[in-house]
Design a protein around this motif. Structure first.
Motif, mmCIF file in Angstrom:
data_model
loop_
_atom_site.group_PDB
_atom_site.id
_atom_site.type_symbol
_atom_site.label_atom_id
_atom_site.label_comp_id
_atom_site.label_asym_id
_atom_site.label_seq_id
_atom_site.Cartn_x
_atom_site.Cartn_y
_atom_site.Cartn_z
ATOM 1 N N VAL A 217 0.823 -1.216 0.000
ATOM 2 C CA VAL A 217 0.000 0.000 0.000
ATOM 3 C C VAL A 217 0.864 1.276 0.000
ATOM 4 O O VAL A 217 1.896 1.338 0.668
ATOM 5 C CB VAL A 217 -0.957 0.004 1.223
ATOM 6 C CG1 VAL A 217 -1.772 1.288 1.302
ATOM 7 C CG2 VAL A 217 -1.885 -1.202 1.164
ATOM 8 N N GLU A 218 0.412 2.255 -0.816
ATOM 9 C CA GLU A 218 1.075 3.563 -0.852
ATOM 10 C C GLU A 218 0.199 4.543 -0.065
ATOM 11 O O GLU A 218 -1.015 4.558 -0.246
ATOM 12 C CB GLU A 218 1.196 4.091 -2.292
ATOM 13 C CG GLU A 218 1.548 3.054 -3.347
ATOM 14 C CD GLU A 218 2.992 2.616 -3.315
ATOM 15 O OE1 GLU A 218 3.796 3.263 -2.601
ATOM 16 O OE2 GLU A 218 3.338 1.634 -3.992
ATOM 17 N N VAL A 243 4.475 -1.202 5.144
ATOM 18 C CA VAL A 243 3.731 -0.385 4.185
ATOM 19 C C VAL A 243 4.697 -0.253 3.008
ATOM 20 O O VAL A 243 5.906 -0.345 3.203
ATOM 21 C CB VAL A 243 3.362 0.986 4.807
ATOM 22 C CG1 VAL A 243 4.581 1.772 5.234
ATOM 23 C CG2 VAL A 243 2.488 1.822 3.892
ATOM 24 N N HIS A 244 4.185 -0.113 1.804
ATOM 25 C CA HIS A 244 5.140 -0.017 0.702
ATOM 26 C C HIS A 244 5.859 1.321 0.739
ATOM 27 O O HIS A 244 7.076 1.389 0.794
ATOM 28 C CB HIS A 244 4.453 -0.235 -0.652
ATOM 29 C CG HIS A 244 5.439 -0.345 -1.770
ATOM 30 N ND1 HIS A 244 5.731 0.711 -2.592
ATOM 31 C CD2 HIS A 244 6.240 -1.359 -2.148
ATOM 32 C CE1 HIS A 244 6.670 0.328 -3.453
ATOM 33 N NE2 HIS A 244 6.997 -0.923 -3.203
ATOM 34 N N SER A 245 5.064 2.388 0.707
ATOM 35 C CA SER A 245 5.685 3.700 0.883
ATOM 36 C C SER A 245 4.700 4.627 1.574
ATOM 37 O O SER A 245 3.496 4.508 1.390
ATOM 38 C CB SER A 245 6.118 4.293 -0.464
ATOM 39 O OG SER A 245 5.027 4.876 -1.125
ATOM 40 N N LEU A 246 5.261 5.488 2.393
ATOM 41 C CA LEU A 246 4.426 6.433 3.122
ATOM 42 C C LEU A 246 5.163 7.753 3.174
ATOM 43 O O LEU A 246 6.358 7.794 3.471
ATOM 44 C CB LEU A 246 4.181 5.903 4.538
ATOM 45 C CG LEU A 246 3.369 6.811 5.471
ATOM 46 C CD1 LEU A 246 2.483 5.962 6.362
ATOM 47 C CD2 LEU A 246 4.235 7.678 6.341
ATOM 48 N N PRO A 271 11.582 -4.434 6.437
ATOM 49 C CA PRO A 271 12.234 -4.561 5.127
ATOM 50 C C PRO A 271 11.252 -4.282 3.993
ATOM 51 O O PRO A 271 10.117 -4.772 4.023
ATOM 52 C CB PRO A 271 12.700 -6.026 5.108
ATOM 53 C CG PRO A 271 12.845 -6.394 6.553
ATOM 54 C CD PRO A 271 11.785 -5.623 7.280
ATOM 55 N N GLY A 272 11.655 -3.468 3.039
ATOM 56 C CA GLY A 272 10.790 -3.146 1.902
ATOM 57 C C GLY A 272 9.945 -1.904 2.114
ATOM 58 O O GLY A 272 9.348 -1.398 1.172
ATOM 59 N N GLY A 300 15.266 -2.911 8.487
ATOM 60 C CA GLY A 300 15.631 -3.215 7.111
ATOM 61 C C GLY A 300 15.072 -2.213 6.113
ATOM 62 O O GLY A 300 15.538 -2.116 4.992
ATOM 63 N N GLY A 301 14.058 -1.470 6.498
ATOM 64 C CA GLY A 301 13.470 -0.474 5.603
ATOM 65 C C GLY A 301 14.179 0.867 5.708
ATOM 66 O O GLY A 301 15.105 1.023 6.504
#
Lengths: 411, 269
Positions: A217-218, A243-246, A271-272, A300-301
């Motif tokens: 989710v973005e 979350v994918h990107s925030l 991570p990610g 990891g993120g």
């Protein structure tokens, strides 16, 4: 009655900004997501919601099965409101569309603190205006229990467009838990949320936002707050899940004297996950106060933590603390604290540190009998458990619960 | 008490006649830190209920000895052994030793952001169902207002000492290692510090019933006015140069400095 939904001025501005890239953060292709207007069944009794959905909500501080400790509740699935209710006189909770129907003065609170043409995301929210909540405390009214709002993203590849308006009238108190949740599957989605928060003279708002998304989710919230004389805004943000990107950079402006703003954020980048989380406070009134506390962990993120305090009036005071811990993997934390003073006699400061858990600290705890892993867990838990001054014990417990329950995953 | 006898592999009961059994025994201990040898062939023993004092100039290895007994990984034992309660703990880990009953008051413990003083006391209590609560301990150590503060963050010298002793009272070690408990403590606080140490070392008990042992580093010797140390050592350049009555040793150091000790050490060789 003038209805903003048909106001051409905002629509025109939005159309021009529809391709305007964001000032920071990845430029997301909004066209890749559907903007469904599909209705979801409205429920007078939210306990009827499926159990798995309720569990996801609970992880974001939203309690559906027992509303006895909530002064009000709003639930939205995708872009449709499915429940709104209040249990306290003087507290209003409703879908934004209802508020637009009900109050002709809504134009005074419409795109007033967030600009409709900030970027493509705000423009998109205006042009696909179909959801969001309205929460208001009448003058002098104090919410006994928190008011909870849940924005639930259910369908795959959907863009959720929410426009929220919060008004704390003079001398009122509002405690809000805003839980943002996606379905338990790893489905892609886009959450766009505009929140405009108005805090009148002597009013207090605590706004606790807990995010519980998934790794696809973005998320692009756009939040701004205006605080009048003697007002208080206390924001707590908790993100413990992937979350994918925030990217968000909520901004609070104190326009009256002796107003106070505190932002606390507790974030974990798994991570990610790519996180860019900031807090901005502008102090325009004499004697205003600001505090920004940010605690970030990377397992990891990548994380960017931003902070900005600007002092433009006499006797203002602001402090910022950005601490980051890289626990493992290829994690990265980038702390960007900024201070700006525009006259003499102001007092702004910051403290920033990024690193790993210090061996000396682990050994200190081990010398009291804790094993290495117990010592590490204690340090991580302590790091994340930001003491939130002025937060009602119930909300504090909610934040601790979110931190503790998810913290176990990576400790 | 029960101690294992490795040769026969059974448990035997050892009666503690008059409290003079060696509970801590250090034999020919050499310790290196980051590859550099700091302690050379140190031997000492402390019997049940006894407190010993360690003197010596800065950098002579006193803290290194305490850290090595506690089991900090950076302090590598290169020769010799440490026996505690009949058990060889030379290879035991730091936390294992703490759980076996060794506790240490640090001179400059680290600040641990977010971890409350209360959390530390609670960690030190472990799973032992104690008769005393955290709040009672805090009151005793005049630390009540510090319980919900981050550990050691902005603490004064005296506050650090009181916090350390409060944690040790929760931990109830049989062997207490004290690194300069009086440094940075004002005259008002030193009596309180002395009382806390006495409680820790069971000094109110008659010698026969006392089990707790102490090893205390002192520069000034002030703390000797409050605790009853039976033996003193002078440490010079990583070696124990002298053993005797702690008050006599202190008087000699006050009069002649450590120069006399150096002579004494040379003569002994």
């Amino acid at each position: 009655m003038r209805d903003m939904r048909s106001s051409n001025a905002y629509r025109d501005k939005a159309r021009i900004a529809l391709n305007k890239p964001p000032a920071i953060g990845d430029d997301i292709d909004i066209d890749a997501y559907a903007s469904s207007d599909e209705a979801v069944a409205y429920r007078d009794d939210p306990t009827e919601l499926p159990t798995d959905i309720k569990e996801q909500m609970l992880d974001a501080g939203v309690v559906v099965d027992d509303l006895s400790h909530r002064s009000g509740t709003f639930i939205q699935m995708d872009n449709a409101p499915v429940h709104s209710s209040t249990s306290q006189e003087g507290i209003e909770v409703m879908a934004l569309n209802q508020a637009l129907d009900k109050y002709d003065w809504m134009s005074d609170y419409w795109w007033r603190v967030v600009s409709v043409d900030t970027d493509k995301y705000t423009a998109n929210v205006e042009l696909n205006q179909n959801s969001g909540y309205f929460i208001r405390a009448l003058p002098g009214c104090k919410s006994i229990y928190p008011v909870q709002a849940c924005l639930y993203l259910d369908k795959s590849r959907l863009a959720q467009n929410a426009h929220n308006v919060v008004i704390a009238e003079e001398g009122s108190e509002l405690h809000i838990i805003n839980g943002c949740v996606s379905g338990s599957g790893e489905e892609p989605g886009l959450h766009l949320g505009v929140s405009e928060i108005y805090i009148k003279r002597g009013a207090k708002v605590t706004f606790t936002m807990i995010h519980n998304w998934n790794s696809e989710v973005e998320v692009r919230p756009r939040t701004a707050v205006i605080v009048e004389e003697d007002g208080l805004f206390l924001s707590n943000y908790v993100l413990m899940k992937p979350v994918h990107s925030l990217q968000m950079y909520p901004s609070a402006r104190c326009v009256g004297e002796n107003a106070t703003v505190r932002f606390n954020s507790v974030i974990v980048a798994t991570p990610g996950s790519s996180l860019d989380v900031g807090s901005r406070v502008i102090l325009d009134g004499k004697g205003d106060r600001a505090e920004i506390i940010s605690r970030a962990i990377s397992t990891g993120g990548s994380v960017i933590t931003r902070g900005y305090i600007e002092g433009n009036a006499p006797e203002v005071k602001g402090h910022m603390e950005c601490l980051g811990l890289i626990l493992k993997g290829e994690g990265a934390i980038h702390a960007i604290p900024e201070l700006k003073g525009t006259l003499s006699g102001i007092d702004l400061s910051h403290e920033a540190a990024v690193g790993k858990i210090k061996e000396e600290e682990v050994e200190y705890l081990m010398s009291r009998g804790l094993t290495r892993s117990e010592a590490t867990a204690t340090i991580v838990r302590g790091f994340l458990n930001v003491d939130i001054e002025g937060l009602p014990p119930m909300l504090s417990a909610e934040v601790s619960r979110a931190v503790e329950s998810s913290g176990e995953d990576f400790m | 008490m029960l101690i294992p006898t490795p040769s026969v592999g059974i448990w035997v009961s050892v009666t503690n006649f008059g409290g003079y059994m060696d509970m801590l025994e250090i034999k020919g201990l050499s310790v290196a830190v980051e590859g550099k040898e700091i302690l050379k062939d140190v031997s000492l023993h402390i019997a049940d209920g006894e407190t010993h004092a360690l003197f010596g100039p800065n950098g002579s290895g006193k803290t290194t000895l305490l850290m090595a007994i506690m089991g900090f990984p950076k302090y590598k034992v290169t020769r010799g052994k440490i026996v505690f309660g009949g058990r060889d703990i030379t290879r035991a880990s730091l936390d294992e030793r703490a759980r076996l009953g060794i506790g240490m008051s640090f001179q400059r413990p680290p600040v641990v952001r977010g971890v409350k003083t209360r959390d530390m006391v609670s960690a030190a209590m472990g799973n032992i169902a104690g008769s005393v609560t955290i709040d009672e301990l805090a009151e005793k150590a005049d630390m009540t207002e510090f319980l919900d503060r981050e550990i050691n963050y902005g603490f004064s010298g005296g506050e650090i000492k009181r916090s350390e002793l409060m944690q040790l009272l929760a931990q109830k070690p049989e062997l207490t290692l004290l690194d300069e408990p009086e440094s940075g403590v004002d005259l008002v606080n030193i009596a309180l510090i002395g009382r806390l140490i006495n409680e820790l070392l069971e000094k109110d008990y008659p010698m026969r019933g006392r089990r707790c042992m102490g090893l205390v580093i002192t520069h000034t010797g002030h703390i000797l006015n409050y605790i009853n140390a039976s033996t003193g050592y002078v440490m010079l350049d990583g070696e124990v140069s002298c053993k005797g009555d702690p008050h006599e040793i202190l008087a000699s150091i006050r009069k002649n400095g450590y120069a006399q000790c150096v002579t004494c050490l040379t003569e002994n060789k």
